[in-house]
Design a protein around this motif. Structure first.
Motif, PDB file in Angstrom:
ATOM      1  N   ASP A   1       0.825  -1.212   0.000  1.00 53.58           N
ATOM      2  CA  ASP A   1       0.000   0.000   0.000  1.00 53.58           C
ATOM      3  C   ASP A   1       0.865   1.271   0.000  1.00 53.58           C
ATOM      4  OD1 ASP A   1       0.850   0.497   2.592  1.00 53.58           O
ATOM      5  OD2 ASP A   1      -1.083   0.082   3.528  1.00 53.58           O
ATOM      6  N   GLY A   2       0.181   2.403  -0.190  1.00 48.39           N
ATOM      7  CA  GLY A   2       0.892   3.666  -0.324  1.00 48.39           C
ATOM      8  C   GLY A   2       1.724   4.036   0.905  1.00 48.39           C
ATOM      9  N   TRP A   3       1.244   3.639   2.094  1.00 49.16           N
ATOM     10  CA  TRP A   3       1.997   3.962   3.322  1.00 49.16           C
ATOM     11  C   TRP A   3       3.349   3.268   3.316  1.00 49.16           C
ATOM     12  CZ3 TRP A   3      -0.167   7.947   4.932  1.00 49.16           C
ATOM     13  CH2 TRP A   3      -1.563   8.069   4.987  1.00 49.16           C
ATOM     14  N   THR A   4       3.315   1.991   2.912  1.00 48.86           N
ATOM     15  CA  THR A   4       4.570   1.233   2.878  1.00 48.86           C
ATOM     16  C   THR A   4       5.516   1.794   1.823  1.00 48.86           C
ATOM     17  OG1 THR A   4       3.238  -0.683   3.473  1.00 48.86           O
ATOM     18  CG2 THR A   4       5.490  -1.115   2.791  1.00 48.86           C
ATOM     19  N   VAL A   5       4.937   2.171   0.674  1.00 49.49           N
ATOM     20  CA  VAL A   5       5.764   2.771  -0.387  1.00 49.49           C
ATOM     21  C   VAL A   5       6.397   4.067   0.136  1.00 49.49           C
ATOM     22  CG1 VAL A   5       5.775   3.722  -2.727  1.00 49.49           C
ATOM     23  CG2 VAL A   5       4.324   1.753  -2.186  1.00 49.49           C
ATOM     24  N   LEU A   6       5.605   4.866   0.845  1.00 48.45           N
ATOM     25  CA  LEU A   6       6.109   6.131   1.387  1.00 48.45           C
ATOM     26  C   LEU A   6       7.264   5.879   2.362  1.00 48.45           C
ATOM     27  CD1 LEU A   6       5.893   9.213   1.717  1.00 48.45           C
ATOM     28  CD2 LEU A   6       4.140   8.823   3.458  1.00 48.45           C
ATOM     29  N   GLU A   7       7.113   4.854   3.220  1.00 44.95           N
ATOM     30  CA  GLU A   7       8.201   4.528   4.155  1.00 44.95           C
ATOM     31  C   GLU A   7       9.475   4.171   3.412  1.00 44.95           C
ATOM     32  OE1 GLU A   7       7.213   1.426   6.961  1.00 44.95           O
ATOM     33  OE2 GLU A   7       5.421   2.547   7.533  1.00 44.95           O
ATOM     34  N   ARG A   8       9.328   3.369   2.364  1.00 44.76           N
ATOM     35  CA  ARG A   8      10.515   2.973   1.577  1.00 44.76           C
ATOM     36  C   ARG A   8      11.172   4.187   0.940  1.00 44.76           C
ATOM     37  NH1 ARG A   8       9.595  -2.682   0.122  1.00 44.76           N
ATOM     38  NH2 ARG A   8       8.930  -3.481   2.126  1.00 44.76           N
ATOM     39  N   ILE A   9      10.338   5.093   0.414  1.00 49.99           N
ATOM     40  CA  ILE A   9      10.883   6.301  -0.207  1.00 49.99           C
ATOM     41  C   ILE A   9      11.618   7.120   0.850  1.00 49.99           C
ATOM     42  CG2 ILE A   9      10.324   8.509  -1.321  1.00 49.99           C
ATOM     43  CD1 ILE A   9       7.925   7.138  -2.626  1.00 49.99           C
TER      44      ILE A   9
END
Ligand code: CA
Length: 231
Positions: free
Chosen positions: A59-67
């Protein structure tokens, strides 16, 4: 020309975003899921990411954390969920702004451009090095180390904002800095998203430095701001 990467799984929304940003003169790329978006981020180095919250798989939250583990690239979250807790979650996770679907295209473009402007006006630090008993900063090589329990130096990975925030604190040892002052120094943006953004960035910085205990060297001063007490 700035390059925009949208990570969005709904084709209709992607088409709308493409139309808006290409018409405004931007280069526009899109990917339909998080892993593809992260790969493209490495390969294409976009200037801004438009990130959908509800994505299949990651999900977008996980993608944001990775970024955020990697870069200070501006990220504007897109979500169908306008609830306050989601906005707070977005800002806490390091999003630069948050737009709720369905969005007005003029508003979206204006907010994306505001985020891009803020990201490009970054002041450079003055002296090459700072050190005290709590932290060492090599500004030219952009390395931060803190002593661990055994007295060894532990390198800390900070994003650009966190790095500038730390530099702002150590340049004003003992002084209470208001959120507006911190926005001005670290973000170069006194009228930006405001105190919430500062609060969450300070929390991330403290956690990374291992300074999230009660006697943290970076103290919140109730109703006023934050202070680095130094040593
Ligand atoms: Ca979606």
């Amino acid at each position: 020309m700035a390059k925009i990467l949208a990570v969005e799984d709904e084709p209709d929304t992607t088409t709308l975003l493409r139309t808006v940003f290409e018409r405004a003169g931007y280069e526009f790329l899109s990917r339909a899921d998080g892993p593809a978006g992260l790969r493209t981020l490495h390969e294409e180095r976009p200037d801004l990411v438009l990130l959908d919250v509800a994505l299949p798989g990651m999900d977008g939250w996980t993608v944001l954390e990775r970024i955020r583990d990697l870069a200070d690239l501006p990220v504007l979250m897109l979500s169908a969920n306008g609830m306050e807790c989601d906005k707070v979650r977005g800002l806490r996770s390091g999003a630069d702004d948050y737009v709720t679907k369905p969005f007005g295209t003029d508003e979206l473009l204006a907010r994306a451009e505001a985020v891009l402007r803020r990201a490009t006006r970054i002041p450079a630090p003055r002296d090459e090095r700072y050190s005290d008993a709590l932290v060492r900063i090599d500004r030219r090589r952009r390395i931060v180390t803190v002593p661990d329990r055994d007295g060894d130096e532990r390198a800390v990975d900070l994003t650009n904002i966190e790095f500038r925030l730390l530099n702002t604190f150590v340049q004003h040892v003992g002084a209470v800095l208001t959120p507006v002052q911190l926005l001005e120094h670290a973000w170069n943006d006194p009228t930006g998203l405001g105190p919430e953004r500062v609060k969450f960035a300070v929390l991330r910085l403290r956690r990374k430095l291992g300074w999230n205990r009660a006697d943290s060297p970076i103290q919140a001063v109730r109703g006023t701001g934050y202070r680095y007490r130094g040593r």
